[in-house]
Design an enzyme around this catalytic site. Structure first.
Site, PDB file in Angstrom:
ATOM      1  N   HIS A 156       3.516  -4.563   4.113  1.00  0.00           N
ATOM      2  CA  HIS A 156       3.584  -5.047   5.494  1.00  0.00           C
ATOM      3  C   HIS A 156       3.095  -6.491   5.583  1.00  0.00           C
ATOM      4  CE1 HIS A 156       4.262  -1.003   7.062  1.00  0.00           C
ATOM      5  NE2 HIS A 156       3.242  -0.559   6.361  1.00  0.00           N
ATOM      6  N   GLU A 200       0.056  -3.364  12.155  1.00  0.00           N
ATOM      7  CA  GLU A 200       0.773  -3.030  10.915  1.00  0.00           C
ATOM      8  C   GLU A 200       2.269  -3.315  11.055  1.00  0.00           C
ATOM      9  OE1 GLU A 200       0.199   0.731   8.026  1.00  0.00           O
ATOM     10  OE2 GLU A 200       1.594   1.064   9.668  1.00  0.00           O
ATOM     11  N   HIS A 260       5.002   0.428  -0.646  1.00  0.00           N
ATOM     12  CA  HIS A 260       5.784  -0.390   0.273  1.00  0.00           C
ATOM     13  C   HIS A 260       4.783  -1.452   0.778  1.00  0.00           C
ATOM     14  CE1 HIS A 260       3.796   2.460   2.976  1.00  0.00           C
ATOM     15  NE2 HIS A 260       3.975   1.597   3.946  1.00  0.00           N
ATOM     16  N   ASP A 263      -4.845 -10.574   0.965  1.00  0.00           N
ATOM     17  CA  ASP A 263      -3.546 -11.241   1.075  1.00  0.00           C
ATOM     18  C   ASP A 263      -2.826 -11.270  -0.279  1.00  0.00           C
ATOM     19  OD1 ASP A 263      -1.456 -12.605   2.317  1.00  0.00           O
ATOM     20  OD2 ASP A 263      -2.287 -14.545   1.729  1.00  0.00           O
ATOM     21  N   HIS A 264      -1.560 -10.818  -0.250  1.00  0.00           N
ATOM     22  CA  HIS A 264      -0.747 -10.732  -1.465  1.00  0.00           C
ATOM     23  C   HIS A 264      -1.409  -9.841  -2.518  1.00  0.00           C
ATOM     24  CE1 HIS A 264       1.564 -13.814   0.545  1.00  0.00           C
ATOM     25  NE2 HIS A 264       2.534 -13.598  -0.304  1.00  0.00           N
ATOM     26  N   CYS A 300       5.863   6.774   4.080  1.00  0.00           N
ATOM     27  CA  CYS A 300       4.689   5.962   3.701  1.00  0.00           C
ATOM     28  C   CYS A 300       4.081   6.428   2.381  1.00  0.00           C
ATOM     29  CB  CYS A 300       3.609   6.010   4.788  1.00  0.00           C
ATOM     30  SG  CYS A 300       4.157   5.275   6.331  1.00  0.00           S
ATOM     31  N   HIS A 311       0.842  -1.195   0.000  1.00  0.00           N
ATOM     32  CA  HIS A 311       0.000   0.000   0.000  1.00  0.00           C
ATOM     33  C   HIS A 311       0.875   1.242   0.000  1.00  0.00           C
ATOM     34  CE1 HIS A 311      -0.333   1.900   4.238  1.00  0.00           C
ATOM     35  NE2 HIS A 311       0.760   1.199   4.225  1.00  0.00           N
TER      36      HIS A 311
END
Lengths: 140, 140, 140, 140, 140, 140
Positions: free
Chosen positions: B43, B128, B41, B81-82, B35, B16
Site C-alpha cells: 500500500h 491504508e 501485497h 518506507d519501502h 490480504c 505486508h
C-alpha cells in the site's frame, strides 16, 4: 457522429521491487535505491483506462461502463490486486515491474478485449504514488 | 493562552500480508481474504500526526514542523518506507500488520520524542486505502 | 488494551429536494433557494462511518472491515444509492432530506447492527458537496 | 508566440435517470441497471472546460478566466445546476442524459461564445463520479 | 433533539512571511527557514469552519449554510483573500502570521457572529499546504 | 519499442501580483481585479512535468524519476519556491506573472536539461488554484 472518450478509474494494491537478478545488491541499490529492498515494498496503484467511440443511438453510451469495468477486472485486476507483481502475475513474467512496463503490459492485456467491445483503447494511465504516473497511448 | 492542534501529513509505501503462522492457508484466507496472499501485497500508506500545545510567544509556533517531520522520519518512516512491515520493521515484530496495530505502534514510537519537543501527542491517523483509515488517540 | 477508531468510506448517488409540502413554492424558494427545485436535483454523497473498539488478539482487527461494509450496504446504501431520498427511502419518510437529517437517520440505521458487531458507533459523517459536510456523534 | 491551454473547473449538482420512454421498466433495468430508477437519482458533476490561444501581450492572459467562468455560468451552469437534466434543461431535450451526451451538448453550448472570446474550445470534460469521466474534443 | 455538527469549507489565497522585525535576517532564517524570504511567499489556504446545534424543526437545518458562508466571507475572507497577511489584515496586526495564529484569529473573528446565528462555534481548521494544517477548538 | 509518457508532480508556494507598472491602480484593478493587490498575494502552485521516451532495456525506466525531480528542483523550484515571482525570479524578469507566462517560462527552463536526459519534454502543467490550471505543450 461525435467521437467521445470515456475513462474508467480502478485501483489495485500490490507488492513489488525493482532489482535485476543478474546484479549485486549494491548495483541494484545504486540504480533503484530503496525500491530495490529485497523483501519488497508496495503501492496502492490507480489505473485509468480511456476508450473512445461514437455514442450508441440506442443507449447513448460509447460503451457500457459496467462491461468495461468487468473486462478490466478479468484481464487486469484479478491478476494484480493484492498480489506480488514480480512473483504472481503471468503477464509480467520476464519484465521488470517499473510503472512504465506495467502500463504497457496492461495495454496489451486490454487491447483485444476492448476492441471486442467495439471501441478503441486510447490511454492506459497508471499512478504509483501521488507524485508519479505513467501514460501509454499505444505509440511505438 | 490558546491550545492549538497542528497536524503533519507524511507518506510511506510498504509491503505486508495478514496471515497467522499458526493457521493453515485456508484458515488465513477464510479470515483475511486476499490480504493473506503468501507473496505479500502493499500500500501507499498516509500518516497524519497531530500534536497540541500553546503557540510560542517567540516564534508563534506550537512546534517547528520541520523538527516534527524529522522526528517522524527518524522514528517511523525510516523503518517503514519501502519496507516489508512483517519482515523488516523492528517495532512491528510480534504484531500482525493490521492498520490498527500499525497506528498503535507508531503512537508508541512517537510518544516519547514528541513529549521531548514539549508538545502533546494527540492523534495518529493511518490511511491504508482511500476507503479505510484508523485513528489512535492513546485511549486504553 | 488500546481503543482504536476505524473508519470506512462509502458513496451513494441520490436525488432530493428541500421543500415543505405545506409551503408555497415562493416560501420554499425564499428558504431553500435552488435546492427547492420542484423537479429535484442530486448529489454524489460520501459517507464515513467510524466505529471504535479494542483490536482482537486473534485477528488484530477492531472489526472486519468487509463485515462493516456489508452492514452499511444492507442498512444504508441499498436504500439510498441511485434513489430519490424523498420518495424511495423508508427510513427518511416524514423527515426533510437535509444532510443533517440524513446523518442522524443513518446513525439510527447503523446503531443496532454496529453494536451487534461488538464495537461502538462513534461518528457518521456525510458530505453533500466538496464544500459542505455534516457529522453526528450520537449527541443529544 | 506560444499557444497555451487554460482550463477552468466548475461544478453542478443535478438529478437524472437513464431510461427510454419506449422501453418497459424491465428493458430499462436490463440495460441501465440502477440508473433507470423511475424516481431519479443525481450527481455532483464536475466540469472542466479547456480553451487555447496565445497569451495577450497586454494582459499576459490567454483569456480572462472570470469572463470564461461567467460564460460557462450563463450557457451551461444556469441551465444544469440544481436541475433535473431530463425535465428542466432545454439543450438536453430529445437526448438521453448519459455523460457522453451531456459532454457533447455542453460543447455545443460553449462553442460559439468561446469563439467570440477569441480563443479555441479544446476539451469539455465531465466527471459523473470519482470513477467515471467523459471527454469531448469536438471530433466527428 | 440530536446535536449535529456542520462544516463549511472556504478558500483564500494570500501572501505572508515569517520573520521578526527585531531579529536579523540570519536569525530569522535560522528559525523560519525559507518562510522568512523578505519579499514574501504565499499559499492557497483552505479553511473549514465547524458549528453545532440542533436541526430546526422548521427547516431541518442546524443553520442556513448560505448565511454561514456569507458571515465567513464578511468577517474573514474579505480581509484575507488576495491580501498580504502581514500588511493588509487588521485582525492580524501585531501577530506573526503562523498558521497557528491565523486559526486563533479567525476563531476570534467568527465567535460572536456565529453565536448570533444561534449555533456554537466548534472548530476552525486552516490548511496551509497539503502536508500541514492547524485546528483550534477554542481551548485555553 | 513502446513510447511511454511519465509525469512528475512537484509543488511550490510563491507570492505574486498581476499589475502593469505603466497602468494606474484603477486600470490594474479594472483588468486584474483582486489579483492586482499592491501588497501581493500568493498561491500553492502545483507543477506537473511530462516527458516521453522508450523504457530502457537495462532499467525499464523512461528516465530515472529521481534525476528528473532533481533537475526540476535545480532549474525551477529553487528559483520559485517561497519566493516572490515578480521580484525574486531571474527567469520571470520582464514577464507578467500570469500562470500562462509561468508555464511557458518553466518549459524554457526545462527544455534543454530534459533533452540532456535523453527524453522529450511533452507538457508543463501549472495549477494555480483548484479551479484553474494551464498546460503548455511547446506549441507555437
Amino acid at each position: 457522429m461525435p467521437i467521445v472518450h470515456i475513462t474508467r478509474r480502478e485501483r489495485f494494491s500490490a507488492a513489488h521491487k525493482l532489482s535485476r537478478a543478474d546484479w549485486t545488491p549494491e548495483q541494484n541499490y545504486a540504480t533503484f535505491g530503496k525500491c530495490s529492498n529485497p523483501n519488497w515494498h508496495g503501492h496502492n496503484y490507480v489505473l485509468w483506462v480511456t476508450v473512445s467511440g461514437e455514442p450508441s443511438t440506442e443507449t447513448s453510451f460509447v460503451t457500457d461502463l459496467s462491461a468495461l469495468s468487468r473486462l478490466i477486472k478479468e484481464h487486469v485486476l484479478d491478476h494484480l490486486d493484492h498480489k506480488n507483481i514480480d512473483l504472481d502475475v503471468p503477464f509480467m513474467k520476464g519484465r521488470y515491474s517499473s510503472t512504465e512496463n506495467l502500463a504497457v503490459a496492461i495495454w496489451e492485456q486490454l487491447e483485444a478485449p476492448v476492441k471486442a467491445l467495439g471501441v478503441s483503447l486510447r490511454t492506459v494511465k497508471v499512478e504509483e504514488t501521488e507524485n508519479n504516473y505513467v501514460e501509454y497511448h499505444g505509440e511505438r
